[in-house]
Design a protein around this motif. Structure first.
Motif, PDB file in Angstrom:
ATOM      1  N   SER B  54      23.671  10.364  60.458  1.00  0.00           N
ATOM      2  CA  SER B  54      23.483   8.897  60.445  1.00  0.00           C
ATOM      3  C   SER B  54      24.824   8.182  60.417  1.00  0.00           C
ATOM      4  O   SER B  54      25.010   7.154  61.089  1.00  0.00           O
ATOM      5  CB  SER B  54      22.644   8.484  59.230  1.00  0.00           C
ATOM      6  OG  SER B  54      21.342   9.014  59.357  1.00  0.00           O
ATOM      7  N   GLN B  99      14.613   5.288  61.677  1.00  0.00           N
ATOM      8  CA  GLN B  99      13.572   6.166  61.144  1.00  0.00           C
ATOM      9  C   GLN B  99      12.382   5.335  60.622  1.00  0.00           C
ATOM     10  O   GLN B  99      11.243   5.660  60.858  1.00  0.00           O
ATOM     11  CB  GLN B  99      14.158   7.015  60.013  1.00  0.00           C
ATOM     12  CG  GLN B  99      13.120   7.908  59.347  1.00  0.00           C
ATOM     13  CD  GLN B  99      13.732   8.754  58.223  1.00  0.00           C
ATOM     14  OE1 GLN B  99      14.947   8.803  58.078  1.00  0.00           O
ATOM     15  NE2 GLN B  99      12.896   9.432  57.464  1.00  0.00           N
ATOM     16  N   GLN B 100      12.713   4.270  59.878  1.00  0.00           N
ATOM     17  CA  GLN B 100      11.626   3.491  59.260  1.00  0.00           C
ATOM     18  C   GLN B 100      11.204   2.291  60.113  1.00  0.00           C
ATOM     19  O   GLN B 100      10.670   1.321  59.604  1.00  0.00           O
ATOM     20  CB  GLN B 100      12.061   3.034  57.867  1.00  0.00           C
ATOM     21  CG  GLN B 100      12.187   4.210  56.913  1.00  0.00           C
ATOM     22  CD  GLN B 100      12.907   3.855  55.621  1.00  0.00           C
ATOM     23  OE1 GLN B 100      13.803   3.008  55.623  1.00  0.00           O
ATOM     24  NE2 GLN B 100      12.516   4.503  54.546  1.00  0.00           N
ATOM     25  N   GLN B 157       6.719   3.020  66.064  1.00  0.00           N
ATOM     26  CA  GLN B 157       7.980   3.547  66.573  1.00  0.00           C
ATOM     27  C   GLN B 157       8.126   3.264  68.059  1.00  0.00           C
ATOM     28  O   GLN B 157       9.239   3.045  68.548  1.00  0.00           O
ATOM     29  CB  GLN B 157       8.080   5.062  66.269  1.00  0.00           C
ATOM     30  CG  GLN B 157       9.471   5.645  66.437  1.00  0.00           C
ATOM     31  CD  GLN B 157      10.534   4.971  65.564  1.00  0.00           C
ATOM     32  OE1 GLN B 157      10.806   3.769  65.665  1.00  0.00           O
ATOM     33  NE2 GLN B 157      11.134   5.740  64.664  1.00  0.00           N
ATOM     34  N   ASP B 175      18.124   7.018  65.128  1.00  0.00           N
ATOM     35  CA  ASP B 175      18.421   7.688  63.854  1.00  0.00           C
ATOM     36  C   ASP B 175      17.119   8.210  63.240  1.00  0.00           C
ATOM     37  O   ASP B 175      16.315   7.420  62.751  1.00  0.00           O
ATOM     38  CB  ASP B 175      19.105   6.678  62.923  1.00  0.00           C
ATOM     39  CG  ASP B 175      19.623   7.346  61.653  1.00  0.00           C
ATOM     40  OD1 ASP B 175      19.582   8.586  61.559  1.00  0.00           O
ATOM     41  OD2 ASP B 175      20.050   6.600  60.750  1.00  0.00           O
ATOM     42  N   GLU B 176      16.936   9.503  63.289  1.00  0.00           N
ATOM     43  CA  GLU B 176      15.721  10.141  62.774  1.00  0.00           C
ATOM     44  C   GLU B 176      14.462   9.426  63.266  1.00  0.00           C
ATOM     45  O   GLU B 176      13.613   9.000  62.474  1.00  0.00           O
ATOM     46  CB  GLU B 176      15.722  10.142  61.233  1.00  0.00           C
ATOM     47  CG  GLU B 176      16.871  10.895  60.599  1.00  0.00           C
ATOM     48  CD  GLU B 176      16.663  12.421  60.579  1.00  0.00           C
ATOM     49  OE1 GLU B 176      15.702  12.900  61.220  1.00  0.00           O
ATOM     50  OE2 GLU B 176      17.469  13.124  59.959  1.00  0.00           O
ATOM     51  N   GLY B 179      11.235  10.871  61.872  1.00  0.00           N
ATOM     52  CA  GLY B 179      11.220  11.177  60.444  1.00  0.00           C
ATOM     53  C   GLY B 179       9.956  10.739  59.727  1.00  0.00           C
ATOM     54  O   GLY B 179       9.544  11.353  58.748  1.00  0.00           O
ATOM     55  N   GLU B 180       9.332   9.684  60.192  1.00  0.00           N
ATOM     56  CA  GLU B 180       8.147   9.149  59.525  1.00  0.00           C
ATOM     57  C   GLU B 180       6.860   9.545  60.246  1.00  0.00           C
ATOM     58  O   GLU B 180       5.787   9.049  59.913  1.00  0.00           O
ATOM     59  CB  GLU B 180       8.238   7.613  59.482  1.00  0.00           C
ATOM     60  CG  GLU B 180       9.420   7.070  58.699  1.00  0.00           C
ATOM     61  CD  GLU B 180       9.202   7.092  57.199  1.00  0.00           C
ATOM     62  OE1 GLU B 180       8.166   6.586  56.746  1.00  0.00           O
ATOM     63  OE2 GLU B 180      10.066   7.631  56.479  1.00  0.00           O
ATOM     64  N   THR B 206      18.676  13.879  64.317  1.00  0.00           N
ATOM     65  CA  THR B 206      17.436  14.392  63.721  1.00  0.00           C
ATOM     66  C   THR B 206      17.688  15.706  63.001  1.00  0.00           C
ATOM     67  O   THR B 206      18.652  16.421  63.297  1.00  0.00           O
ATOM     68  CB  THR B 206      16.346  14.568  64.801  1.00  0.00           C
ATOM     69  OG1 THR B 206      15.144  15.007  64.175  1.00  0.00           O
ATOM     70  CG2 THR B 206      16.757  15.593  65.849  1.00  0.00           C
TER      71      THR B 206
END
Lengths: 437, 236
Positions: B54, B99-100, B157, B175-176, B179-180, B206
């Motif tokens: 990141s 990611q979020q 996303q 960035d990731e 991830g979620e 990732t």
């Protein structure tokens, strides 16, 4: 490998900048709506606190304006000359101030001007008065004037019943004929049971006997020339007031040595071309203050020291309290919104845009509070007047003008602007990387 | 500007957290990291949590200034730019996927996608048109007016990907992005990202190595240092 990348639209047409600002404004409004959804209680409390503060400002300003209106002069004057240090009270019956000297001559000079319809000095003194032969002595405010040929109204009393000019003055000798004419307000007449034609005794003595002695000794004779029903809006409508010729009052009061008066009232012709007269008045009395009789509530408030002080205190308190509420609330919001602010930064919103969004959100919230406050203030003014008239006051004590709304909005926005630095500081120090994880 | 064959280049980049603060203890996130990414290349930045992935993306995106080294993006040395100029570069040339998701909750999917265009002074009608076009590309043409809370994680996303691409950036940093999401959804989102990114340069950070099948090349980071680089097939 380094060089400057072309920045798309950086120096685009003006339309692009306008569209950008409109877009930012929309985002700010979105933030406000979003905030209302996310933290409705906090948002409503903030708006309510601003509204209550602004409502109080409107009510207090209304009362101040009411006070100013109550003490406003009921005189036909376009220009007023008052001594420096004599205060800014507009009423001619303001007493115990510094005085102007040599007033007969100077007002005559002004009177000779073509653009002046009349110029009369006004001298005010508290005196004792009684009907000849009566034991009912009363303190009244005696107002000495030089009645112009064309009668005018001074403090609600017309000069018509008095002989024009000032015969007793007799070019400064005070040896001319005494007219003995006195005009009484109905309050003054009622206080001493006087009727038209009654002989009066006027002087500085405090008892009926000494007053009688004072008048007999000077062979003074006064007659009730007229009793006038004055407007209740003027101070003269509430206080016993009498009007007589200036030199006669000066003689009674001992102000004849320097030919004193409290102010000079000038009526212009044609009305209201006051600029030239104002200038001439200033030349005539270089050390005095020249006021013009502009209308308007703000001028009215400014013309009364107490009302001005009251409204000023209300404004300062409103600004301080509003600023604190807004700063606290906006800071809490920024704290909750750090991620959103970080997203704005990450997708390319400049620091200025991010600050603008927070500023517009904060000021919009303030404006909302101000608008609610104006509504509450209007209701509050009505309630105040209702309670006042039902209990202690004979008439409404607070006034309400459309300009108060604009004033309240301006005060709220000033408070909002003063509150901005703290939330903007928090925005500026938001750590984008930390917030975006 | 002459088009560069190298879209992103990092040379001996070092970054420590805690530097300059009163706290004497520092954490080295990146140490002497050097790599290049060619224009149009899709590169995976792989490594466990805390490996510096990141941080590397944030530095390339101009959100962080490295303590040492140079970072070149589209021929511009980021370390020589002021914060305001880096923001402008991000606005015009870089798209971010987080990611979020970081969608604004009170805005519809379409308004979220259109958001980056505001700063560029694009008219509302044009913003809406381009946002709709992007949402169609990511398969959300029937979800345009939905709020983020009314969308699944995968759909959110996809909205974030559309937002990253709406300003037509040359470089996309993710960035990731999975991830979620569950593995299946994550893989589909990555395929979509690479698909709609088209000829753009894409860097995906990732720790999900299975998702790296969509990349042209993998850069492996461990404890802030570059350990291995090569074709994804070499990793198998």
């Amino acid at each position: 490998m380094s060089g400057d990348l072309p920045e798309r639209n950086r120096d685009g047409p003006r339309g692009r900048r306008i569209r950008r600002w409109i877009g930012l404004f929309r985002v700010a409004i979105y933030r406000l709506v979003s905030r209302l959804r996310q933290v409705p209680k906090q948002t409503v409390v903030t708006v309510a606190l601003i509204a209550v503060t602004i409502a109080l400002l409107v009510i207090v300003t209304g009362i101040a304006a009411g006070i100013a209106a109550d003490s406003a002069d009921e005189s036909e004057a376009d220009v007023r000359i008052v001594p420096v240090g004599g205060g800014t009270l507009s009423s001619v019956i303001d007493v115990e101030n510094a005085r102007l000297g040599n007033v007969h001559e100077t007002s005559a000079t002004l009177d000779e001007r073509e653009d002046v319809a009349s110029a009369t000095p006004v001298f005010v003194e508290a005196l004792r008065i009684q009907v000849d032969g009566s034991d009912e002595t009363e303190t009244v405010l005696a107002m000495g004037v030089v009645p112009p040929a064309e009668p005018i109204t001074i403090e609600g009393l017309s000069t018509a019943p008095l002989e024009p000019g000032d015969p007793h003055f007799a070019n400064g000798t005070y040896d001319g004929t005494r007219t003995g004419e006195v005009v009484l307000t109905d309050e003054a007449a009622a206080a001493i049971n006087a009727s038209e034609g009654d002989s009066l005794e006027i002087g500085r003595s405090t008892t009926a006997a000494t007053l009688r002695q004072e008048n007999s000794g000077g062979s003074l004779e006064y007659t009730t020339t007229a009793i006038e029903d004055t407007e209740t809006n003027s101070v003269s409508g509430e206080l016993p007031l009498v009007m007589l010729h200036l030199s006669e009052l000066q003689s009674i009061s001992g102000a004849d040595d320097d030919d004193l008066a409290d102010q000079v009232l000038v009526k212009t012709d044609p009305d209201p071309s006051t600029a030239a007269v104002e200038s001439a008045a200033a030349d005539t009395y270089p050390n005095a203050t020249v006021q013009t009789g502009d209308d308007g509530q703000v001028e009215l408030i400014r013309s009364n020291d107490f009302a001005l002080a009251t409204s000023l205190v209300a404004m300062i308190v409103a600004v301080v309290i509003c600023s604190l509420f807004i700063a606290t609330s906006a800071a809490l919001t920024v704290d909750k919104d750090r991620q959103t602010i970080a997203v704005f930064a990450a997708i390319g919103f400049s620091a200025r845009s991010r600050l603008a969004i927070v500023a517009v959100t904060t000021l919009s919230l303030t404006l909302a509070g101000a608008l609610v406050g104006i509504v509450l203030g209007t209701i509050g003014t009505a309630v105040t007047n209702y309670v006042a008239t039902a209990t202690v006051a004979p008439e409404p004590i607070a006034t309400l003008r459309p300009t108060f709304g604009l004033y309240a909005i301006a005060v709220a926005l000033v408070a909002g602007v003063l509150a901005l630095p703290y939330p903007l500081y928090l925005v500026a120090r938001t750590n984008v990387v930390t917030e975006l994880g | 500007m002459e088009p560069s064959s190298v879209a992103v280049g990092c040379e001996r980049v070092t970054h420590e957290y805690g530097t300059g603060s009163t706290v004497s203890r520092t954490v080295t996130a990146l140490r002497d990291v050097s790599f290049e990414v060619a224009t149009g290349e899709v590169v995976g930045l792989v490594g466990p949590s805390g490996s510096g992935k990141s941080t590397a993306l944030h530095i390339i995106g101009g959100l962080l200034e490295p303590n040492n080294g140079t970072v070149d993006v589209l021929g511009t040395d980021l370390t020589a730019l002021s914060g305001a100029k880096r923001t402008r570069l991000r606005r015009d040339h870089i798209g971010f996927v987080f990611q979020q998701f970081h969608l604004l909750p009170a805005l519809s999917a379409r308004d979220n996608v259109a958001l980056p265009l505001i700063e560029r002074g694009v008219s509302r009608r044009e913003r809406q048109r381009r946002a709709a076009e992007l949402l169609e590309q990511v398969g959300l043409d029937d979800r345009m007016d939905h709020l983020p809370s009314e969308l699944s994680g995968g759909e959110q996303q996809r909205v974030a990907i559309a937002r990253a691409l709406v300003a037509d950036p040359e470089v996309v940093l993710a960035d990731e992005p999975t991830g979620e999401l569950d593995t299946g959804t994550g893989a589909r989102v990555l395929e979509l990202l690479v698909d709609v990114a088209d000829e753009r340069t894409v860097l995906i950070a990732t720790h999900d190595e299975r998702a790296m099948a969509v990349t042209d090349r993998v850069l492996r980071l461990l404890d802030g240092e570059m350990r291995q680089a090569g074709q994804f097939s070499d990793e198998q």
